[in-house]
Design a protein around this motif. Sequence first.
Motif, PDB file in Angstrom:
ATOM      1  N   GLU A 108       0.805  -1.278   0.199  1.00  0.00           N
ATOM      2  CA  GLU A 108      -0.184   0.030   0.119  1.00  0.00           C
ATOM      3  C   GLU A 108       0.983   1.256  -0.143  1.00  0.00           C
ATOM      4  O   GLU A 108       0.427   2.490  -0.729  1.00  0.00           O
ATOM      5  N   LEU A 109       1.966   1.100   0.714  1.00  0.00           N
ATOM      6  CA  LEU A 109       2.879   2.473   0.697  1.00  0.00           C
ATOM      7  C   LEU A 109       3.384   2.491  -0.670  1.00  0.00           C
ATOM      8  O   LEU A 109       3.527   3.627  -1.187  1.00  0.00           O
ATOM      9  N   GLY A 110       3.721   1.505  -1.378  1.00  0.00           N
ATOM     10  CA  GLY A 110       4.534   1.581  -2.539  1.00  0.00           C
ATOM     11  C   GLY A 110       3.386   2.174  -3.613  1.00  0.00           C
ATOM     12  O   GLY A 110       3.882   3.177  -4.371  1.00  0.00           O
ATOM     13  N   GLN A 111       2.242   2.049  -3.464  1.00  0.00           N
ATOM     14  CA  GLN A 111       1.172   2.303  -4.289  1.00  0.00           C
ATOM     15  C   GLN A 111       1.041   3.894  -4.063  1.00  0.00           C
ATOM     16  O   GLN A 111       0.465   4.803  -5.019  1.00  0.00           O
ATOM     17  N   TYR A 112       0.868   4.115  -2.767  1.00  0.00           N
ATOM     18  CA  TYR A 112       1.115   5.709  -2.262  1.00  0.00           C
ATOM     19  C   TYR A 112       1.823   6.751  -2.780  1.00  0.00           C
ATOM     20  O   TYR A 112       1.592   7.635  -3.272  1.00  0.00           O
ATOM     21  N   LEU A 113       3.303   5.899  -2.648  1.00  0.00           N
ATOM     22  CA  LEU A 113       4.383   6.852  -3.045  1.00  0.00           C
ATOM     23  C   LEU A 113       4.248   7.093  -4.687  1.00  0.00           C
ATOM     24  O   LEU A 113       4.526   8.162  -5.080  1.00  0.00           O
ATOM     25  N   GLU A 114       3.791   5.890  -5.333  1.00  0.00           N
ATOM     26  CA  GLU A 114       4.030   6.188  -6.932  1.00  0.00           C
ATOM     27  C   GLU A 114       2.825   7.017  -7.304  1.00  0.00           C
ATOM     28  O   GLU A 114       2.985   8.054  -8.047  1.00  0.00           O
ATOM     29  N   ALA A 115       1.642   6.900  -6.524  1.00  0.00           N
ATOM     30  CA  ALA A 115       0.500   8.088  -6.939  1.00  0.00           C
ATOM     31  C   ALA A 115       0.840   9.246  -6.607  1.00  0.00           C
ATOM     32  O   ALA A 115       0.612  10.401  -7.546  1.00  0.00           O
TER      33      ALA A 115
END
Length: 312
Positions: A5-12
């Motif tokens: 979820e953090l990876g998705q957050y950072l990418e967005a």
Amino acid sequence: MTPEELGQYLEARRLLVDEALDRYLPGTGDNPKEIHEAVRYSVFAGGKRLRPILILAAAEAAGGQAEQALGAAAAIEMIHTYSLIHDDLPAMDDDEFRRGRLTCHKVYGEAMAILAGDALLTQAFILLSAEIPSYPPLRKGGWGDLEGVRGSEARLMVIQEISQAAGSKGMVGGQVVDILHEDREVDLPTLQYLHAHKTGALIRVCLRVGGLLASAASEQMEALTIYGERIGLAFQIVDDILDLEGSLEALGKQAGSDLRKKKATFPALLGIEESRRWANRLASEAKQAVSIFGDRGAALAAIAEFVVTRRG
């Protein structure tokens, strides 16, 4: 927040920041073309966009929206990139690679690299002083209980905070201490000062600016400030460790440069394992500080963990 979820957050959030940077920077076709090409080469060379993302995450934690802080986030990344361009110059760290690419001065020459850094710094303050982004008035009970502060006054507060963090009593001052202490023994207070200013000041101000733009309450601003101070120091300690243990592929620059230049670092003073303990303790304190935000602070808590576990 899970690592996925953090990876998705950072990418967005990274995509949001990159879109804002593309909007706010002059195009490569704008005259003089050479300087704008050099600027964009450095800005869009990659990078995690951690500092601007921290602005967005702080604003969200305090109950605001990421979009209302995008202009300030873009400006911070411009200032950060300017500092990297100048740090890489032969008169400073003399690095050939940054973010996995040749440094700006290696591609465009030293004079153009100096001017590219100058252009980014001034462009940041053009953006910060503009109507875009629109700075909201502070809510009743907002930071410092400054009820009724208008958008123009909030804008001035942001400019003052960032100016201080980037200037001679912040990032620039830390860089001065770094240069003066190359090939010299340092004590722990001096090393903490160096790291807290060279790297930590700009990270700390990201949290404060995000909170200010979201009209954070006084206790929220205090929590964000503590978080920023702890994460800023932890980030540089981990950078010191990675310079010894990392690779060009992971770091995007040559590893071992601190050792070759006999720079003052935490591993050199305390050893790698003690340095890791310091970084982990700082991350724990940062997570504790933002626990007051509940679920809205989940991204900040996850970023604190990411800072001390990253490999590049």
